[in-house]
Structure formats: C-alpha cells, structure tokens
Design a protein around this motif. Structure first.
Motif, PDB file in Angstrom:
ATOM      1  N   HIS A 191      78.094  16.473  23.790  1.00 33.64           N
ATOM      2  CA  HIS A 191      77.079  16.833  22.560  1.00 33.64           C
ATOM      3  C   HIS A 191      76.454  18.230  22.935  1.00 33.64           C
ATOM      4  O   HIS A 191      76.438  18.691  24.109  1.00 33.64           O
ATOM      5  CB  HIS A 191      75.711  15.921  22.668  1.00 33.64           C
ATOM      6  CG  HIS A 191      74.917  15.929  21.793  1.00 33.64           C
ATOM      7  ND1 HIS A 191      73.838  17.153  21.809  1.00 33.64           N
ATOM      8  CD2 HIS A 191      74.521  15.147  20.426  1.00 33.64           C
ATOM      9  CE1 HIS A 191      73.120  17.026  20.529  1.00 33.64           C
ATOM     10  NE2 HIS A 191      73.291  15.848  20.088  1.00 33.64           N
ATOM     11  N   PRO A 192      76.283  19.354  21.800  1.00 26.98           N
ATOM     12  CA  PRO A 192      75.958  20.423  22.340  1.00 26.98           C
ATOM     13  C   PRO A 192      74.441  20.418  22.864  1.00 26.98           C
ATOM     14  O   PRO A 192      73.734  19.522  22.742  1.00 26.98           O
ATOM     15  CB  PRO A 192      75.763  21.106  20.829  1.00 26.98           C
ATOM     16  CG  PRO A 192      75.722  20.033  19.723  1.00 26.98           C
ATOM     17  CD  PRO A 192      76.417  18.950  20.615  1.00 26.98           C
ATOM     18  N   GLU A 193      74.216  21.419  23.778  1.00 28.02           N
ATOM     19  CA  GLU A 193      72.938  21.656  24.492  1.00 28.02           C
ATOM     20  C   GLU A 193      71.929  21.435  23.118  1.00 28.02           C
ATOM     21  O   GLU A 193      71.994  22.245  22.232  1.00 28.02           O
ATOM     22  CB  GLU A 193      72.795  22.719  25.424  1.00 28.02           C
ATOM     23  CG  GLU A 193      73.627  22.629  26.504  1.00 28.02           C
ATOM     24  CD  GLU A 193      73.665  23.663  27.327  1.00 28.02           C
ATOM     25  OE1 GLU A 193      72.829  24.945  27.090  1.00 28.02           O
ATOM     26  OE2 GLU A 193      74.100  23.509  28.412  1.00 28.02           O
ATOM     27  N   VAL A 194      70.859  21.224  23.559  1.00 28.82           N
ATOM     28  CA  VAL A 194      69.580  21.406  22.495  1.00 28.82           C
ATOM     29  C   VAL A 194      68.244  22.260  22.975  1.00 28.82           C
ATOM     30  O   VAL A 194      68.530  22.553  24.323  1.00 28.82           O
ATOM     31  CB  VAL A 194      68.737  19.909  22.304  1.00 28.82           C
ATOM     32  CG1 VAL A 194      69.755  18.939  21.506  1.00 28.82           C
ATOM     33  CG2 VAL A 194      68.044  19.164  23.673  1.00 28.82           C
ATOM     34  N   PRO A 195      67.444  22.435  22.278  1.00 30.09           N
ATOM     35  CA  PRO A 195      66.571  23.541  22.691  1.00 30.09           C
ATOM     36  C   PRO A 195      65.498  22.808  23.658  1.00 30.09           C
ATOM     37  O   PRO A 195      65.498  21.642  23.501  1.00 30.09           O
ATOM     38  CB  PRO A 195      65.678  23.829  21.525  1.00 30.09           C
ATOM     39  CG  PRO A 195      66.821  23.789  20.329  1.00 30.09           C
ATOM     40  CD  PRO A 195      67.521  22.668  20.813  1.00 30.09           C
ATOM     41  N   THR A 196      65.090  23.531  24.670  1.00 28.17           N
ATOM     42  CA  THR A 196      64.160  22.912  25.729  1.00 28.17           C
ATOM     43  C   THR A 196      63.039  23.781  25.633  1.00 28.17           C
ATOM     44  O   THR A 196      62.924  24.987  25.319  1.00 28.17           O
ATOM     45  CB  THR A 196      64.742  22.963  27.120  1.00 28.17           C
ATOM     46  OG1 THR A 196      64.896  24.456  27.402  1.00 28.17           O
ATOM     47  CG2 THR A 196      66.184  22.251  27.316  1.00 28.17           C
ATOM     48  N   TYR A 197      61.773  22.895  25.807  1.00 28.48           N
ATOM     49  CA  TYR A 197      60.529  23.646  25.834  1.00 28.48           C
ATOM     50  C   TYR A 197      59.624  22.905  26.989  1.00 28.48           C
ATOM     51  O   TYR A 197      59.871  21.786  27.389  1.00 28.48           O
ATOM     52  CB  TYR A 197      59.748  22.998  24.495  1.00 28.48           C
ATOM     53  CG  TYR A 197      60.279  23.464  23.369  1.00 28.48           C
ATOM     54  CD1 TYR A 197      59.758  24.574  22.739  1.00 28.48           C
ATOM     55  CD2 TYR A 197      61.499  22.720  22.672  1.00 28.48           C
ATOM     56  CE1 TYR A 197      60.419  25.018  21.338  1.00 28.48           C
ATOM     57  CE2 TYR A 197      62.150  23.240  21.569  1.00 28.48           C
ATOM     58  CZ  TYR A 197      61.490  24.509  20.881  1.00 28.48           C
ATOM     59  OH  TYR A 197      61.972  24.939  19.819  1.00 28.48           O
ATOM     60  N   LEU A 198      58.840  23.696  27.497  1.00 29.38           N
ATOM     61  CA  LEU A 198      57.767  23.294  28.659  1.00 29.38           C
ATOM     62  C   LEU A 198      56.670  22.573  27.765  1.00 29.38           C
ATOM     63  O   LEU A 198      56.542  22.630  26.955  1.00 29.38           O
ATOM     64  CB  LEU A 198      57.493  24.387  29.174  1.00 29.38           C
ATOM     65  CG  LEU A 198      58.269  25.012  30.276  1.00 29.38           C
ATOM     66  CD1 LEU A 198      57.774  26.052  31.094  1.00 29.38           C
ATOM     67  CD2 LEU A 198      58.958  23.912  31.377  1.00 29.38           C
ATOM     68  N   ALA A 199      56.134  21.720  28.661  1.00 30.71           N
ATOM     69  CA  ALA A 199      55.242  20.555  28.110  1.00 30.71           C
ATOM     70  C   ALA A 199      53.983  21.334  27.438  1.00 30.71           C
ATOM     71  O   ALA A 199      53.458  21.171  26.497  1.00 30.71           O
ATOM     72  CB  ALA A 199      54.630  19.908  29.092  1.00 30.71           C
ATOM     73  N   SER A 200      53.710  22.645  27.883  1.00 29.41           N
ATOM     74  CA  SER A 200      52.654  23.834  27.353  1.00 29.41           C
ATOM     75  C   SER A 200      52.957  24.035  26.079  1.00 29.41           C
ATOM     76  O   SER A 200      52.265  24.357  25.157  1.00 29.41           O
ATOM     77  CB  SER A 200      52.232  24.999  28.302  1.00 29.41           C
ATOM     78  OG  SER A 200      53.559  25.586  28.637  1.00 29.41           O
ATOM     79  N   ASP A 201      54.260  23.910  25.566  1.00 32.92           N
ATOM     80  CA  ASP A 201      54.900  24.369  24.175  1.00 32.92           C
ATOM     81  C   ASP A 201      55.151  23.160  23.335  1.00 32.92           C
ATOM     82  O   ASP A 201      56.210  23.210  22.322  1.00 32.92           O
ATOM     83  CB  ASP A 201      55.978  25.365  24.273  1.00 32.92           C
ATOM     84  CG  ASP A 201      55.659  26.765  24.895  1.00 32.92           C
ATOM     85  OD1 ASP A 201      54.674  27.011  24.687  1.00 32.92           O
ATOM     86  OD2 ASP A 201      56.448  27.286  25.566  1.00 32.92           O
ATOM     87  N   TYR A 202      54.481  21.981  23.613  1.00 32.72           N
ATOM     88  CA  TYR A 202      54.807  20.698  22.843  1.00 32.72           C
ATOM     89  C   TYR A 202      54.770  20.926  21.445  1.00 32.72           C
ATOM     90  O   TYR A 202      55.636  20.486  20.592  1.00 32.72           O
ATOM     91  CB  TYR A 202      54.165  19.511  23.485  1.00 32.72           C
ATOM     92  CG  TYR A 202      54.107  18.211  22.970  1.00 32.72           C
ATOM     93  CD1 TYR A 202      55.270  17.550  23.198  1.00 32.72           C
ATOM     94  CD2 TYR A 202      53.011  17.539  22.215  1.00 32.72           C
ATOM     95  CE1 TYR A 202      55.371  16.206  22.602  1.00 32.72           C
ATOM     96  CE2 TYR A 202      53.271  16.326  21.767  1.00 32.72           C
ATOM     97  CZ  TYR A 202      54.414  15.775  21.807  1.00 32.72           C
ATOM     98  OH  TYR A 202      54.543  14.244  21.630  1.00 32.72           O
ATOM     99  N   ASP A 203      53.549  21.576  20.817  1.00 36.39           N
ATOM    100  CA  ASP A 203      53.371  21.665  19.660  1.00 36.39           C
ATOM    101  C   ASP A 203      54.416  22.621  18.936  1.00 36.39           C
ATOM    102  O   ASP A 203      54.863  22.390  17.598  1.00 36.39           O
ATOM    103  CB  ASP A 203      51.926  22.396  19.166  1.00 36.39           C
ATOM    104  CG  ASP A 203      50.688  21.340  19.575  1.00 36.39           C
ATOM    105  OD1 ASP A 203      50.985  20.463  20.086  1.00 36.39           O
ATOM    106  OD2 ASP A 203      49.621  21.801  19.023  1.00 36.39           O
TER     107      ASP A 203
END
Length: 431
Positions: A57-69
């Motif tokens: 599966h291709p990698e997906v975007p990652t976000y730190l929890a502070s960028d949840y919204d």
C-alpha cells in the motif's frame, strides 16, 4: 457501480492500531481506504507507513496530534479510528464528531464520568455515530452464550459468576506500560474489565444498577516485591544488568516490532514501554472483586487476578431452568510482541448446558480461529466488510454500550475508594 471505499484516518499508531490498518490495506482494501495517520510521535508514524508500504500500500500522509483538525480538513475521512492512550479518547472522538466524521473507538471508550459525558453530549449535539470495538462479543463461544440465554434454555437468569485470569505474561504487561497509572487507563477495572462487563451487559441485555467492589495491589509494585524478599530493583529493563535474568523483564531490543514502536521512538516523548513491574509509581490494582446488581434483577460476582498461572476465564450463569458453565483457556501474549493472530487465541474451551432434572449437554460451537477467541476476524469483517442478520446487529456496540460497560468499572473504582455501594444512575444516566 460499486460504492466508493469508505475512507478512514487513524489516530494513535501504537500496537492496537496495527490490527486495524493492516486489515484495511489488505483484506478489506476493496471496501475501505486508509487516508492518513496521526500520532504524537513521528517515529511511530513513520513505522506505520513502513508497514503498510511493505504490504503493498502506498504511504499515507502523517500528522502530529496537534494537527488533528488539519488532517481531517485535508484528507476528508469518513471515519476516524481512535487507538490512543485511553484518557485522550474523548478529545479525538468529540472533535471528530464536530467535524462531521463517524468514529470507531478502541475500548474502553473513555476512563471517567466527565469524559463519558462529553462524548454522550457530543453525539446528541452532532447526531453523530460512535462504535466501540468490543471484539470479545464476536468470539463464537461468547456469541453462543448470548444465543443460548436468549433461547430461554436456562429460564430467567438470576445470577452470574465471572472469574477472569490474566497470567504473568499478559497480565504483567499492564504494569510495564502507561496503564500502570490509573489516570491514563482507569485501572484494569476500566481498561480490561470493560470487555467483561460489556459481555455481561450483552448476555443479560441489561445494565448495571448498583456496584460494590474491593481491590488492591497485592503482587506487583516495589513494596510487594520487598515483602517477598526481593532485594534487587531496576526502573526499566533496557540497559539494566539486574533485568537480564528477570522473567518479568521485557527486552525491547530483542523484538523487532517492539524496538521499532517504542525503543526507537522514546527519544521523542520519553515513554518507556519496558518499566519494571516491581517498581514504584504503580497506582492500579492487580486483585479485584466486584458485586453488581442489574436493572433486570440479576446479580454478578466478578473477580480479576492479574498474576495467575494461566490465562482465560470461567463463567457460571444460573437461571430458573438450569445453569450454563463456561471455561475458556487462552494462549498467553505480550501486546505487539508477536503475531497479532496469536493474541488471546484459544487453547481450549468448553460450554456446558445443565437443565434442571436433565443430563448435562456440551454446547456445539463453531471454530474460532485467530486472536481473542476468534473474535478479531469477525469484528473486522463487520467493521470493514459485511456481516448480516439479527445476531450481527446485536453484536455491534454503540456509544451507549461503551458507556454502560465502563460505568461498572468506574463505579467499582469509586466503591474501592469509598467503601460504599455505588448507584450507577448517580454517576451517569443512560436513556
């Protein structure tokens, strides 16, 4: 034309998350789509991406929890899967509902009354949907117990005796991790027993009314070890010569997955996955007894021991027309320490129906392969594929079920602290 795959984003990429995202990108890739990972730790985010990449599966975007919204705005998931530390579940559940997503929460839904109220109010305010992943409902033997009781085979249920044993591998693991702090987990009566209290609610089709409990730390912790003559101690296993020959020590560097998830990630957040079970700082119980009265008049006697020599449970259910006896022995494991299909897999099980004035009968049950008595695979099929029929609908756990299960544990914690019987309706009313 086939419907578009449902889009999922996942927050909390620790051990339990692997169960969900592996299923989405492999078995259920035609019906489900993974669009993002979110976590407080970038190393774990990168590890999650490396795993799905290895699965094709291709990698997906990652976000730190502070960028949840920001994650929700940019990747537009239909549903958020919440597998973070228990005390933070409510934050992500409530915000996901406010931003228009449905939610799948790992159990327990949350850890205390205030957080539970926040979730219930958010569901009502947004008209959103929250499901809780109670995999044990789906284990064939647990589903069969529900079916036998619903058939009236033992008449009206009057009492349940439920004894759960966690052994010194799986049970000890809760005292190495963040669960050892009750602020994080609610203690085992919330984090672990939520499974068991949910099963009783499910089997009886009722909810708790009053709860009385006793509990203490009798085996783990430094003071208990000192009383047994232990003289050498360490804070964590990694780098400790003292831990080398300790059967309770967890050596992260010797397990590729544990090393990647935790040892290699601890420089970011200071979380130590391998703390000593005989160290200071443990404020949860390892020995618990609970008495519960249900709204339908049935009673429950429950015990949980977290240092038993075997893993599994015994249940006896008494009714006006007979008795149902259950014994399930599960294979031992350490969370994320091996193949997930082996976690809580069956070693043996028996379900015996004893009607009044009749010979006992062994209840036939379909084979349950894989983790948690075969429940994991059936849960995944229901979440991401399709299971139909009345029993399937009965198995699905809503936010109300999630609340009802933790309320027994929350009430038990209050009872332990006060020495009093706790009326559950005084804590929280569930319509």
């Amino acid at each position: 034309m086939a419907p578009s795959p449902k889009k999922y984003a996942l927050i909390g990429t620790g051990s339990r998350a692997i169960f969900f995202y592996t299923a989405i990108v492999t078995t259920y890739k035609d019906t489900s789509s993974l669009v993002a990972f979110c976590d407080t730790n970038q190393t774990r985010l990168d590890y999650a991406n490396s795993r799905i990449k290895a699965l094709g599966h291709p990698e997906v975007p990652t976000y730190l929890a502070s960028d949840y919204d920001k994650m929700i705005a940019e990747t537009r998931p239909d549903e958020i899967i919440v597998t973070t530390v228990d005390r933070t579940h409510h934050n992500y559940i409530v915000r996901a509902l406010e931003l228009g997503c449905t939610v799948l929460s790992e159990k327990p839904m949350t850890v205390d009354v205030a957080k539970c109220n926040e979730i219930l109010r958010a569901v009502e305010r947004t008209d959103g949907k929250v499901r809780v992943s109670f995999n044990y409902r789906y284990a064939p033997h647990n589903t069969k117990i529900y079916q036998v009781l619903q058939s009236g085979a033992i008449g009206k249920v009057t009492s349940v005796h439920f004894e759960w044993m966690l052994n010194t591998s799986h049970g000890a693991d809760y005292f190495r991790r963040w669960h050892r702090d009750k602020r994080n987990s609610g203690g085992l009566l919330v984090h672990k027993s939520t499974h068991h209290f949910d099963l009783v609610n499910f089997w009886l089709q009722s909810r708790p009314k009053t709860v009385f409990a006793q509990g203490d730390l009798k085996f783990y912790g430094k003071e208990n070890a000192e009383s047994r003559g232990k003289k050498e101690f360490y804070s964590r296993a990694h780098g400790s010569a003292c831990a080398k020959d300790d059967p309770f020590a967890l050596h992260l560097k010797d397990n590729e997955q544990l090393k990647a998830l935790y040892l290699d990630a601890e420089h970011e957040d200071g979380y130590y996955r391998d703390q000593s079970v005989f160290g200071d700082g443990i404020n949860i119980e390892d020995t618990m007894s609970v008495l519960v009265k249900y709204r339908n008049g049935a009673s429950l006697t429950y015990s949980l021991t977290a240092y038993a020599p075997w893993e599994g449970f015994r249940v006896s259910i008494n009714g006006t027309g007979g008795r149902l006896e259950v014994e399930v022995v599960e294979n031992s494991y350490v969370s994320a320490g091996g193949a997930q299909a082996a976690e809580g897999s069956l070693e043996s099980r028996t379900v015996t129906l004893r009607r009044l004035f009749e010979k006992p009968v062994e209840v036939e049950i379909q084979d349950g392969e894989g983790a948690h008595g075969g429940g994991d695979e059936l849960l995944l099929r229901d979440l991401f594929g399709a299971i139909t029929g009345d029993d399937a609908r009965a198995l699905q756990a809503s936010h109300v079920d999630g609340a009802a299960s933790i309320l027994t544990g929350i009430a038990a914690n209050k009872s332990i602290a006060t020495g009093q019987v706790v009326d559950v309706d005084d804590l929280l009313y569930i319509a």
